[in-house]
Design a protein around this motif. Structure first.
Motif, PDB file in Angstrom:
ATOM      1  N   LYS A 270     -64.696  -9.797 155.130  1.00 50.22           N
ATOM      2  CA  LYS A 270     -63.053 -10.792 154.714  1.00 50.22           C
ATOM      3  C   LYS A 270     -63.565 -11.500 153.766  1.00 50.22           C
ATOM      4  O   LYS A 270     -62.310 -11.280 153.251  1.00 50.22           O
ATOM      5  N   LYS A 271     -65.254 -11.585 152.778  1.00 48.85           N
ATOM      6  CA  LYS A 271     -64.354 -12.380 151.786  1.00 48.85           C
ATOM      7  C   LYS A 271     -63.774 -11.596 150.235  1.00 48.85           C
ATOM      8  O   LYS A 271     -63.657 -11.963 149.429  1.00 48.85           O
ATOM      9  N   CYS A 272     -63.802 -10.212 150.713  1.00 45.93           N
ATOM     10  CA  CYS A 272     -63.063  -9.354 149.809  1.00 45.93           C
ATOM     11  C   CYS A 272     -61.904  -9.084 150.304  1.00 45.93           C
ATOM     12  O   CYS A 272     -60.544  -8.765 149.385  1.00 45.93           O
ATOM     13  N   LYS A 273     -61.289  -9.652 151.626  1.00 52.00           N
ATOM     14  CA  LYS A 273     -60.165  -9.180 152.506  1.00 52.00           C
ATOM     15  C   LYS A 273     -58.619  -9.782 151.214  1.00 52.00           C
ATOM     16  O   LYS A 273     -57.589  -8.804 151.147  1.00 52.00           O
ATOM     17  N   VAL A 274     -58.683 -10.678 150.432  1.00 55.09           N
ATOM     18  CA  VAL A 274     -57.428 -11.383 149.678  1.00 55.09           C
ATOM     19  C   VAL A 274     -57.750 -10.621 148.671  1.00 55.09           C
ATOM     20  O   VAL A 274     -56.376 -10.147 148.458  1.00 55.09           O
ATOM     21  N   LYS A 275     -58.268 -10.230 148.121  1.00 53.65           N
ATOM     22  CA  LYS A 275     -58.207  -9.038 146.736  1.00 53.65           C
ATOM     23  C   LYS A 275     -58.132  -7.819 147.418  1.00 53.65           C
ATOM     24  O   LYS A 275     -56.677  -7.192 146.405  1.00 53.65           O
TER      25      LYS A 275
ATOM     26  N   LYS B 205     -60.720  -3.239 139.367  1.00 53.69           N
ATOM     27  CA  LYS B 205     -60.195  -4.479 140.153  1.00 53.69           C
ATOM     28  C   LYS B 205     -61.492  -4.926 140.829  1.00 53.69           C
ATOM     29  O   LYS B 205     -61.150  -6.491 141.002  1.00 53.69           O
ATOM     30  N   LEU B 206     -62.336  -4.642 141.654  1.00 51.55           N
ATOM     31  CA  LEU B 206     -63.259  -4.943 142.540  1.00 51.55           C
ATOM     32  C   LEU B 206     -64.286  -5.878 141.887  1.00 51.55           C
ATOM     33  O   LEU B 206     -64.945  -6.624 142.025  1.00 51.55           O
ATOM     34  N   LEU B 207     -64.973  -5.072 140.989  1.00 50.19           N
ATOM     35  CA  LEU B 207     -65.792  -5.476 140.321  1.00 50.19           C
ATOM     36  C   LEU B 207     -65.181  -7.067 139.283  1.00 50.19           C
ATOM     37  O   LEU B 207     -65.706  -7.753 139.003  1.00 50.19           O
ATOM     38  N   ALA B 208     -64.310  -6.733 138.702  1.00 55.10           N
ATOM     39  CA  ALA B 208     -63.756  -7.999 137.815  1.00 55.10           C
ATOM     40  C   ALA B 208     -63.014  -9.333 139.286  1.00 55.10           C
ATOM     41  O   ALA B 208     -63.722 -10.221 138.956  1.00 55.10           O
ATOM     42  N   TYR B 209     -62.874  -8.765 140.195  1.00 52.94           N
ATOM     43  CA  TYR B 209     -63.128  -9.919 141.629  1.00 52.94           C
ATOM     44  C   TYR B 209     -64.234 -10.387 141.600  1.00 52.94           C
ATOM     45  O   TYR B 209     -64.352 -11.207 141.797  1.00 52.94           O
ATOM     46  N   GLU B 210     -65.035  -9.304 141.389  1.00 51.99           N
ATOM     47  CA  GLU B 210     -65.971  -9.951 142.194  1.00 51.99           C
ATOM     48  C   GLU B 210     -66.827 -10.424 141.138  1.00 51.99           C
ATOM     49  O   GLU B 210     -67.778 -12.164 141.675  1.00 51.99           O
ATOM     50  N   THR B 211     -66.845 -10.737 140.199  1.00 52.71           N
ATOM     51  CA  THR B 211     -67.343 -11.344 138.864  1.00 52.71           C
ATOM     52  C   THR B 211     -66.912 -12.565 139.002  1.00 52.71           C
ATOM     53  O   THR B 211     -67.744 -13.751 138.919  1.00 52.71           O
ATOM     54  N   THR B 212     -65.819 -12.855 139.104  1.00 54.01           N
ATOM     55  CA  THR B 212     -65.019 -13.824 138.826  1.00 54.01           C
ATOM     56  C   THR B 212     -65.428 -15.066 140.306  1.00 54.01           C
ATOM     57  O   THR B 212     -64.770 -16.398 139.103  1.00 54.01           O
ATOM     58  N   HIS B 213     -65.036 -14.223 141.316  1.00 58.02           N
ATOM     59  CA  HIS B 213     -64.736 -14.814 142.359  1.00 58.02           C
ATOM     60  C   HIS B 213     -65.852 -15.032 143.216  1.00 58.02           C
ATOM     61  O   HIS B 213     -65.916 -16.064 144.538  1.00 58.02           O
ATOM     62  N   MET B 214     -66.833 -14.565 143.270  1.00 60.61           N
ATOM     63  CA  MET B 214     -67.445 -14.152 144.518  1.00 60.61           C
ATOM     64  C   MET B 214     -69.328 -14.416 144.104  1.00 60.61           C
ATOM     65  O   MET B 214     -70.677 -14.299 144.538  1.00 60.61           O
ATOM     66  N   SER B 215     -69.328 -15.094 142.374  1.00 59.35           N
ATOM     67  CA  SER B 215     -70.689 -14.895 141.837  1.00 59.35           C
ATOM     68  C   SER B 215     -71.754 -16.763 142.289  1.00 59.35           C
ATOM     69  O   SER B 215     -70.268 -16.859 142.360  1.00 59.35           O
TER      70      SER B 215
END
Length: 183
Positions: free
Chosen positions: A147-152, A173-183
């Motif tokens: 769910k935490k990645c569903k937005v992306k 794309k998912l790695l970039a999202y993880e780095t900026t939004h989930m760290s």
């Protein structure tokens, strides 16, 4: 080039020691001096193929095939060792297909970890002759995210034509999202 093709044929189809029928009607091996040029070439290529395989395998693998007399024997033994019988192969494919079908991201898993785990399943399926298109792999990963990645995931699905995005682009794309939004 022709020698390479013939070596491959010898490895896959085998070559026999040249034989003849003796005066009693028995089939016996020919003496080296009786071999035709073509028979000599086949025996030589078999020896080269055996030599190449011996150099290409580990010592553990070598022990399994060291008593084999032809390249085909070595090939068949290694194939059986790694792929198993047809029944074993079908069972393994079934197990891998089930892993693929139930695959999903774990809550504590990073993007790198999910892609590594998925890559192992996909590589094993590829090895067994079950290949998936880039689009299918992309869609599977997107469906597998938490769910935490569903937005992306939704944004990627809506913004990109999923036929055009590659598996590696999705990972980026998912790695970039993880780095900026989930760290």
């Amino acid at each position: 080039m022709a020698a390479t093709i013939l070596t491959e044929k010898i490895t896959l189809n085998g070559t026999d020691v040249p034989t003849k029928q003796n005066s009693d009607g028995e089939v016996v091996a020919k003496e080296d001096s009786e071999w035709t040029d073509e028979e000599k070439k086949k025996v030589e290529l078999n020896a080269k193929a055996i030599n190449l395989m011996h150099y290409a395998i580990s010592f553990e693998e070598f022990r399994k095939v060291s008593r084999c007399k032809t390249a085909k024997e070595i090939w068949d033994k290694l194939r059986l060792t790694h792929e198993g019988t047809k029944q074993m192969r079908e069972t393994r494919i079934g197990m891998l297909m089930k892993e693929y079908e139930i695959f999903s991201m774990k809550e504590e898993e990073s993007i790198d970890q999910i892609f590594e785990r998925f890559r192992i399943i996909i590589n094993n399926l590829d090895t067994m002759g079950r290949n998936y298109s880039e689009e299918t792999l992309v869609r599977k990963i997107l469906r597998s995210l938490t769910k935490k990645c569903k937005v992306k995931s939704t944004a990627i699905s809506e913004r990109n034509d999923l036929i055009k995005i590659t598996y590696d682009e999705l990972r980026g794309k998912l790695l970039a999202y993880e780095t900026t939004h989930m760290s």
